[in-house]
Scaffold this active site. Sequence first.
Site, mmCIF file in Angstrom:
data_model
loop_
_atom_site.group_PDB
_atom_site.id
_atom_site.type_symbol
_atom_site.label_atom_id
_atom_site.label_comp_id
_atom_site.label_asym_id
_atom_site.label_seq_id
_atom_site.Cartn_x
_atom_site.Cartn_y
_atom_site.Cartn_z
ATOM 1 N N ASP A 600 -0.049 -25.921 -107.676
ATOM 2 C CA ASP A 600 1.207 -25.185 -107.517
ATOM 3 C C ASP A 600 1.052 -23.973 -106.606
ATOM 4 O O ASP A 600 0.133 -23.177 -106.776
ATOM 5 C CB ASP A 600 1.700 -24.690 -108.887
ATOM 6 N N HIS A 696 16.983 -24.169 -114.897
ATOM 7 C CA HIS A 696 17.205 -22.778 -115.296
ATOM 8 C C HIS A 696 18.394 -22.648 -116.233
ATOM 9 O O HIS A 696 18.703 -21.565 -116.713
ATOM 10 C CB HIS A 696 17.391 -21.905 -114.057
ATOM 11 N N CYS A 728 11.837 -27.480 -111.561
ATOM 12 C CA CYS A 728 10.709 -26.597 -111.919
ATOM 13 C C CYS A 728 10.172 -27.025 -113.280
ATOM 14 O O CYS A 728 10.650 -28.009 -113.847
ATOM 15 C CB CYS A 728 11.172 -25.131 -111.936
HETATM 16 N N1 GLN Z 1 3.348 -26.352 -113.167
HETATM 17 C C1 GLN Z 1 4.087 -25.193 -113.536
HETATM 18 C C2 GLN Z 1 5.065 -25.509 -114.663
HETATM 19 O O1 GLN Z 1 5.551 -26.589 -114.716
HETATM 20 C C3 GLN Z 1 4.865 -24.640 -112.376
HETATM 21 C C4 GLN Z 1 5.585 -23.394 -112.761
HETATM 22 C C5 GLN Z 1 6.341 -22.743 -111.628
HETATM 23 O O2 GLN Z 1 6.675 -23.390 -110.657
HETATM 24 N N2 GLN Z 1 6.630 -21.474 -111.756
HETATM 25 O O3 GLN Z 1 5.364 -24.692 -115.492
HETATM 26 ZN ZN ZN Z 2 8.786 -23.815 -109.955
#
Ligand code: GLN
Ligand code: ZN
Length: 758
Positions: A600, A696, A728
């Site tokens: 990431d 979100h 995300c």
């Molecule tokens: N791999 C992380 C998650 O899924 C990525 C978090 C992020 O992008 N802030 O929580």
């Molecule tokens: Zn993210």
Amino acid sequence: MKNSIISYPRIGALRELKFGIEKYFKKESSKKELLDLAKNLRKTHWQSIQKAEIDFVPCNDFSLYDNVLDTAVLFNIVAKRYKALNLEPLDEYFAQSRGYQGQNGDVVALAMKKWFNTNYHYLVPECDDAEAISLVGDKIFSEFQEAKEQGINAKPVLVGIFTLFKLINFIDESAKEKAKEKLVKAYIALFEKLNLLGAEWVQLDEPYLVYDLDEKEIALFEEFYKELLQNKKGLKILLQSYFGDLRDIYSKLLENDFDGLGLDFIEGKESLTLLEKYGFSENKILFAGVVNGKNIYKNDYAKTLNLIQKIQKYTQNIVLNTSCSLLHVPYTTKFETKLDKAYLEHFAYAEEKLNELKELKEILQSSHPNSHKFFIQNQELFKNAPNKIDAKVRQRVANLQNSDFIRKPEFKTRAKTQQELLKLPLLPTTTIGSFPQSPDVRSNRLAFKQQKISASSYTEFNQNKIKECIKIQEEIGLDVLVHGEFERNDMVEYFGENLQGFLFTQNGWVQSYGTRCVKPPIIWGDVSRLKAITVSWAKFAQNQSSKIVKGMLTGPVTILNWSFPREDITLKESTQQIALAIRDEVLDLENAGIKIIQIDEAALREKLPLRKSDWHKEYLDWAIPAFNLVHSGVKEETQIHTHMCYSEFSDILKEIDAMDADVISFEASRSNLNLLDTLKAVNFQTAVGPGVYDIHSPRVPSVEEIKETIRKILAKLPKEQIWINPDCGLKTRGYEEVLASLKNMTQATKEIREELKG
Ligand code: GLN
Ligand code: ZN
């Protein structure tokens, strides 16, 4: 020699303000209780500042949520939807900060944006009634009076007219035009009132000046200030810049009638050169930002003295200043009881920086600065710092060859190999990594940290969680699975804790927005990895399924960007060290049979320099190669994924492609499917997973809705290039909505696959 600070943190030494405001939000305390708390905090802050004998004490730097919002409210820049709620001022203020849902209506909050290159977020003022702009607020005056009652003739601080104007979101062009004249009048009215109240100085913060400015912007700045400076009467105006240098406008500023000019000598790479080139002006005071307002390392007095001596060639009228507001560092080291004193001595949070300004002033006033006791103490400290250097790490970085930054074979070749081996269906589905961090997950981790449970019961709990998580994903029918990240508190802290070279604080909180604070790790010394970090979890997870389970890591640039960086080596060098440590982890995962590894880089965009002209040489030219270094050692068949937490990267697409990952997922659902056009236009190589729904929000997207989104993506990109995933990680969500959303996502994908066949 005098000293000053730009602004002081307001959250409180133990985040009292955060907790006070949250209590008020939950209706557990009254307005009066909140305002009393705020008043007491201001008093405490002013007392600390006075104790350090700071000559220019700021007021109006306090805020119940955000200073930009305070300035907007001061000038009646309040969108109609908030006024229509007919709330009392404090609640109208909070309605703008975080939205409102209640008897009086239902409105969303103002947008939030990153404050320049910091991790602070401001509220974007919205102007839908420029006619209404005028001086209506009282906060700046009442705080000035409050300080006066405590015997302080404070320096009121607010966002300057140019920066404010540039940050406002105007409803249309005519509002924007109208606002210019209205704002000038409002600032003049402010000056008059401050004069009347007996203020000597006002500080206007104009950080927007450190961007690349075009002629129009410079002309606008001059137009604004020509009028303001004609109307300042007795008031002295300090034009305060920070986060960079003023290379586009400096020479013009010298000709204007400002009484003080605040320059940043820490982040302002060219500030000194500008002085050398254009000199300074006799009728102005130079507020010299020499104490770093953004980092927690103690000031090296030898370096600072040297810098001041250079500045003194051009002017003797110097006020020692911080480089930016102290909002961006934690409050005080006093409550750090766990950090070894040998390290702690090297840190200066806001309160300790006040002391540095005090000591520097004394040193500079003495006839023999170099033999002043404060100077000697400071230099002793630097000489006797606990070790930062790891010879092996240094050697490894020194031995890096160009070829270490290049993955082979090239993308297209390995894409084919991977497709043959991984046998993934068209439009493969996956998630970004984390699954909900439910209360049981957190309490298990906490209990382990507090040594209330054994390592084996901690592990067993998480393994059961992983089993469940894998089962859920199999039932839903996802193609590439994850283990769920239950062992991680935070994607940076987790790796920091498992690497050599990092330190952690108990109370190093920095305000991120409103009541939210973050506690970044500190990079103290050379970074290395002593043993594998994630391999046992990844292996365990992979053993639970015949499907592929992704390994999950955080990239070096994100680790650096969300930590307090070192000052003794360059960011590039520090990032290379972290990259090598993560590279070892990548290779260990590969060795353990993990076929897909996601690294990431959630925060890659965050530290792009403010000036576009500096993007490459100051940042991208080492940040992108650092990512390359992490994965260049893997075999052709190992698939590397990366993830980014934003969608506005159309301006750095080439660089993102040059990270040379095999797949990238990013946020796209909320706004920016437009990005897809740009991806197409630049012939973006990397396979992409533009998030198909917004995590979100707790809302569950329907199958139809997701299908619509997928169709939009298919209209822009070749189907072979597309992955399907949320935008995300899922850790902040609840299981119920996560399961429902993911089911709809896989169902939508299935149906689209059918359509594509037919
Ligand atoms: N791999 C992380 C998650 O899924 C990525 C978090 C992020 O992008 N802030 O929580
Ligand atoms: Zn993210």
